[in-house]
Design an enzyme around this catalytic site. Structure first.
Site, PDB file in Angstrom:
ATOM      1  CE1 TYR A  79      -0.023   2.963   7.523  1.00  0.00           C
ATOM      2  CE2 TYR A  79      -0.998   3.784   9.554  1.00  0.00           C
ATOM      3  CZ  TYR A  79      -1.026   2.909   8.483  1.00  0.00           C
ATOM      4  OH  TYR A  79      -2.032   1.984   8.377  1.00  0.00           O
ATOM      5  CE1 TYR A  95      -5.045   4.089   8.850  1.00  0.00           C
ATOM      6  CE2 TYR A  95      -5.593   3.863  11.175  1.00  0.00           C
ATOM      7  CZ  TYR A  95      -4.839   3.495  10.085  1.00  0.00           C
ATOM      8  OH  TYR A  95      -3.875   2.517  10.227  1.00  0.00           O
ATOM      9  N   PRO A  97      -3.987   0.289  18.788  1.00  0.00           N
ATOM     10  CG  PRO A  97      -5.762  -1.102  18.301  1.00  0.00           C
ATOM     11  CD  PRO A  97      -5.103  -0.396  19.416  1.00  0.00           C
ATOM     12  CE  LYS A 141       3.919   3.106  13.320  1.00  0.00           C
ATOM     13  NZ  LYS A 141       4.431   2.511  12.108  1.00  0.00           N
ATOM     14  CG  HIS A 150      -2.138  -0.806   1.070  1.00  0.00           C
ATOM     15  ND1 HIS A 150      -3.296  -0.570   1.779  1.00  0.00           N
ATOM     16  CD2 HIS A 150      -2.403  -1.875   0.288  1.00  0.00           C
ATOM     17  CE1 HIS A 150      -4.218  -1.436   1.417  1.00  0.00           C
ATOM     18  NE2 HIS A 150      -3.701  -2.254   0.519  1.00  0.00           N
TER      19      HIS A 150
HETATM   20  P1  FAS Z   1       1.764 -11.816  21.620  1.00  0.00           P
HETATM   21  O1  FAS Z   1       0.798 -11.444  22.708  1.00  0.00           O
HETATM   22  O2  FAS Z   1       1.298 -11.844  20.218  1.00  0.00           O
HETATM   23  O3  FAS Z   1       2.356 -13.272  21.902  1.00  0.00           O
HETATM   24  C1  FAS Z   1       2.688 -13.653  23.215  1.00  0.00           C
HETATM   25  C2  FAS Z   1       2.625 -15.175  23.279  1.00  0.00           C
HETATM   26  O4  FAS Z   1       3.066 -15.591  24.586  1.00  0.00           O
HETATM   27  C3  FAS Z   1       1.211 -15.705  23.104  1.00  0.00           C
HETATM   28  O5  FAS Z   1       1.193 -16.748  22.168  1.00  0.00           O
HETATM   29  C4  FAS Z   1       0.830 -16.203  24.508  1.00  0.00           C
HETATM   30  O6  FAS Z   1      -0.028 -17.333  24.467  1.00  0.00           O
HETATM   31  C5  FAS Z   1       2.179 -16.563  25.077  1.00  0.00           C
HETATM   32  N1  FAS Z   1       2.212 -16.517  26.546  1.00  0.00           N
HETATM   33  C6  FAS Z   1       1.610 -15.626  27.366  1.00  0.00           C
HETATM   34  N2  FAS Z   1       1.882 -15.909  28.648  1.00  0.00           N
HETATM   35  C7  FAS Z   1       2.679 -17.033  28.646  1.00  0.00           C
HETATM   36  C8  FAS Z   1       3.282 -17.811  29.652  1.00  0.00           C
HETATM   37  N3  FAS Z   1       3.120 -17.518  30.943  1.00  0.00           N
HETATM   38  N4  FAS Z   1       4.022 -18.882  29.284  1.00  0.00           N
HETATM   39  C9  FAS Z   1       4.207 -19.185  27.962  1.00  0.00           C
HETATM   40  N5  FAS Z   1       3.654 -18.494  26.953  1.00  0.00           N
HETATM   41  C10 FAS Z   1       2.896 -17.423  27.306  1.00  0.00           C
HETATM   42  N6  FAS Z   1      -1.274  -4.519  16.611  1.00  0.00           N
HETATM   43  C11 FAS Z   1      -1.395  -3.861  15.437  1.00  0.00           C
HETATM   44  O7  FAS Z   1      -0.380  -3.390  14.907  1.00  0.00           O
HETATM   45  N7  FAS Z   1      -2.650  -3.710  14.843  1.00  0.00           N
HETATM   46  C12 FAS Z   1      -3.791  -4.251  15.403  1.00  0.00           C
HETATM   47  O8  FAS Z   1      -4.883  -4.109  14.866  1.00  0.00           O
HETATM   48  C13 FAS Z   1      -3.691  -4.954  16.613  1.00  0.00           C
HETATM   49  N8  FAS Z   1      -4.805  -5.530  17.189  1.00  0.00           N
HETATM   50  C14 FAS Z   1      -4.677  -6.200  18.391  1.00  0.00           C
HETATM   51  C15 FAS Z   1      -5.794  -6.798  19.019  1.00  0.00           C
HETATM   52  C16 FAS Z   1      -5.649  -7.480  20.251  1.00  0.00           C
HETATM   53  C17 FAS Z   1      -6.860  -8.102  20.925  1.00  0.00           C
HETATM   54  C18 FAS Z   1      -4.386  -7.549  20.872  1.00  0.00           C
HETATM   55  C19 FAS Z   1      -4.223  -8.248  22.224  1.00  0.00           C
HETATM   56  C20 FAS Z   1      -3.274  -6.968  20.252  1.00  0.00           C
HETATM   57  C21 FAS Z   1      -3.415  -6.298  19.013  1.00  0.00           C
HETATM   58  N9  FAS Z   1      -2.320  -5.718  18.359  1.00  0.00           N
HETATM   59  C22 FAS Z   1      -2.405  -5.059  17.190  1.00  0.00           C
HETATM   60  C23 FAS Z   1      -1.038  -5.802  18.926  1.00  0.00           C
HETATM   61  C24 FAS Z   1      -0.494  -7.176  18.596  1.00  0.00           C
HETATM   62  O9  FAS Z   1      -0.463  -7.338  17.215  1.00  0.00           O
HETATM   63  C25 FAS Z   1       0.829  -7.292  19.274  1.00  0.00           C
HETATM   64  O10 FAS Z   1       1.608  -6.119  19.120  1.00  0.00           O
HETATM   65  C26 FAS Z   1       1.609  -8.472  18.824  1.00  0.00           C
HETATM   66  O11 FAS Z   1       0.819  -9.615  18.989  1.00  0.00           O
HETATM   67  C27 FAS Z   1       2.871  -8.518  19.665  1.00  0.00           C
HETATM   68  O12 FAS Z   1       3.458  -9.744  19.503  1.00  0.00           O
HETATM   69  P2  FAS Z   1       4.180 -10.482  20.748  1.00  0.00           P
HETATM   70  O13 FAS Z   1       5.007  -9.492  21.470  1.00  0.00           O
HETATM   71  O14 FAS Z   1       4.792 -11.691  20.171  1.00  0.00           O
HETATM   72  O15 FAS Z   1       3.013 -10.839  21.773  1.00  0.00           O
HETATM   73  C1  PHB Z   2      -5.940  -4.166  10.726  1.00  0.00           C
HETATM   74  O1  PHB Z   2      -6.045  -4.377   9.499  1.00  0.00           O
HETATM   75  O2  PHB Z   2      -6.230  -5.016  11.602  1.00  0.00           O
HETATM   76  C2  PHB Z   2      -5.436  -2.814  11.185  1.00  0.00           C
HETATM   77  C3  PHB Z   2      -4.907  -1.944  10.246  1.00  0.00           C
HETATM   78  C4  PHB Z   2      -4.426  -0.709  10.674  1.00  0.00           C
HETATM   79  C5  PHB Z   2      -4.510  -0.368  12.015  1.00  0.00           C
HETATM   80  C6  PHB Z   2      -5.037  -1.261  12.952  1.00  0.00           C
HETATM   81  C7  PHB Z   2      -5.505  -2.493  12.532  1.00  0.00           C
HETATM   82  O3  PHB Z   2      -4.053   0.846  12.428  1.00  0.00           O
END
Ligand code: FAS
Ligand code: PHB
Length: 390
Positions: A385, A201, A293, A297, A72
């Site tokens: 961004y 957005y 989100p 980032k 994009h």
């Molecule tokens: P993660 O949370 O992805 O991974 C951590 C892992 O550790 C998981 O698999 C978990 O099961 C495991 N774990 C936890 N506790 C443990 C323990 N005690 N023992 C062993 N394993 C354990 N970011 C965006 O950029 N855009 C978005 O739209 C967006 N939407 C999101 C929506 C939600 C609901 C959440 C929670 C996050 C969102 N994020 C978004 C942010 C997300 O993408 C994170 O930044 C990303 O998953 C970070 O990756 P990790 O640091 O690997 O953590």
């Molecule tokens: C998504 O596609 O999930 C998404 C894209 C941009 C954002 C947040 C979420 O800023």
């Protein structure tokens, strides 16, 4: 059992670090508390910075992203019934982002890890890091009723916001910074073509809305919702009515609707833990920081941490220098705080904050007007961004 690096968590941070370490001949094991299926069932991020794309390719897990991902060059900001394009490519001298779901990226990294024959212990219960303030750390976990111990050189806490790693650090050794927001994001996945080729957005007096996608046939849409809303309060019909009320007329009219197959609500928070290193324990990704989100980032920051941590560990094992791991926390935090600022700014500029009153609304309108009519303001948005340099 012994390994050079024990990684706690099989999300993007843990998997990417594990793959880079494996490719560099540094042995590692991942301990994940959930099942592989559960990790893959989570729907999260959708936008990758160029640095993240490059790291996936460096890890040997970028082929499907290159084939199926959507490059994009810009996105729209919509307010007051109109939409304005932010020309990322033109404003950043040729940089762009890649739209490719976190679920797919996680799958690709898991496949690469399995192909390399490197171990991930899924459904590892009661994972606990020990003696990381000394030079002989170890990690214990329970699997099928048996307690296991892995002695190692380093522990990478990649276990997310709710993980055990950060919580294992003594309170006196860690500083926490947090801001919560008085609303959440309700997101749906639906197999209909996206309403636009690029993301939109939208700031509206009824609340924020975001039109994103996972492919040319699968849309990802969000609306700002109340913190105490539940998904059952939002049947599809209500969701479609509400998002179309928040979008400019021309966009709303061409929006394809359908039956959602995923619906979830995520709270928004800004959070940072300092420092990100405690002796032989390093925190990376959501274990150390959370961003709303809005700025896309979260996932990208996790990959930025892995960049610094992997480079430092590789230097330790090959160059016999600890300079990289000693600099990890300060380097990572410098980039983390800039992304925290950007994500906070995007969130405060685009969402409805009733408590800021009429003055706050006018400030938002002025911010948006300045943003889309000032090249300097648009350039500042664009360079953040697409991702600040590592
Ligand atoms: P993660 O949370 O992805 O991974 C951590 C892992 O550790 C998981 O698999 C978990 O099961 C495991 N774990 C936890 N506790 C443990 C323990 N005690 N023992 C062993 N394993 C354990 N970011 C965006 O950029 N855009 C978005 O739209 C967006 N939407 C999101 C929506 C939600 C609901 C959440 C929670 C996050 C969102 N994020 C978004 C942010 C997300 O993408 C994170 O930044 C990303 O998953 C970070 O990756 P990790 O640091 O690997 O953590
Ligand atoms: C998504 O596609 O999930 C998404 C894209 C941009 C954002 C947040 C979420 O800023």
């Amino acid at each position: 059992m012994r390994s050079q690096v024990v990684i706690i968590g099989s999300g993007p941070a843990g998997l990417l670090l594990g793959q880079l370490l494996t490719n560099a001949g540094i042995d590692n094991v991942i301990l994940e508390r959930s099942s592989k299926e559960h990790v893959l069932s989570r729907v999260r991020a959708g936008v990758l910075e160029e640095g993240t794309v490059a790291m996936l390719e460096e890890a040997g897990a970028g082929r499907r992203m290159r084939r199926e991902g959507l490059p994009h060059d810009g996105f729209d900001v919509a307010f007051d019934g109109k939409h304005h394009r932010i020309d990322l490519f033109g404003l950043t001298g040729g940089k762009r982002v890649m739209v490719y779901g976190q679920t797919e990226l996680t799958h690709d990294l898991m496949d690469a890890r399995e192909a390399a024959g490197t171990e991930t212990v899924y459904e590892a219960a009661d994972v606990a890091p020990h003696d990381f303030d000394g030079d002989q750390p170890y990690v214990t976990y329970r699997k099928e009723g048996v307690t296991h111990r892995i002695d190692c050189d380093f522990i990478a806490g990649c276990d997310g916001y709710h993980g055990i790693s950060r919580r294992s650090v003594p309170e006196r050794a860690i500083s926490l910074f947090e801001r919560t927001y008085p609303f959440g994001w309700l997101g749906i996945l639906v197999d209909v073509p996206p309403v636009s080729d690029e993301l939109i957005y939208c700031n509206h007096r009824r609340g924020f809305a975001l039109c994103s996608m996972r492919s040319t046939t699968r849309s990802r849409y969000y609306v700002q919702c109340l913190l105490d809303d539940r998904t059952e309060d939002w049947p599809d019909e209500r969701f479609w009515d509400e998002i179309r009320r928040r979008l400019p007329e021309d966009v709303a009219q061409r929006m394809k609707t359908g039956k959602s197959f995923e619906k979830s609500i995520a709270p928004l928070r800004s959070f940072v833990a300092e420092p990100m290193r405690f002796g032989r324990l390093f925190l990376a990704g959501d274990a150390a920081h959370i961003v709303p989100p809005t700025g896309a980032k979260g996932l990208n920051l996790a990959c930025g941490d892995v960049r610094y941590l992997f480079d430092g560990l590789q230097e330790y094992y090959t160059g016999k220098s600890a300079a990289g791991i000693d600099a990890y926390s300060a380097k990572a935090l410098s980039r983390v705080w800039k992304a925290e600022r950007f994500s906070w700014w995007m969130t405060t500029t685009l969402h409805l904050f009733p408590e800021t009153g009429a003055f706050g609304r006018r400030i938002q309108e002025a911010e948006l007007d300045y943003l889309v009519h000032s090249r300097a303001a648009s350039m500042a948005l664009a360079e953040n961004y697409v991702g600040l340099p590592f």
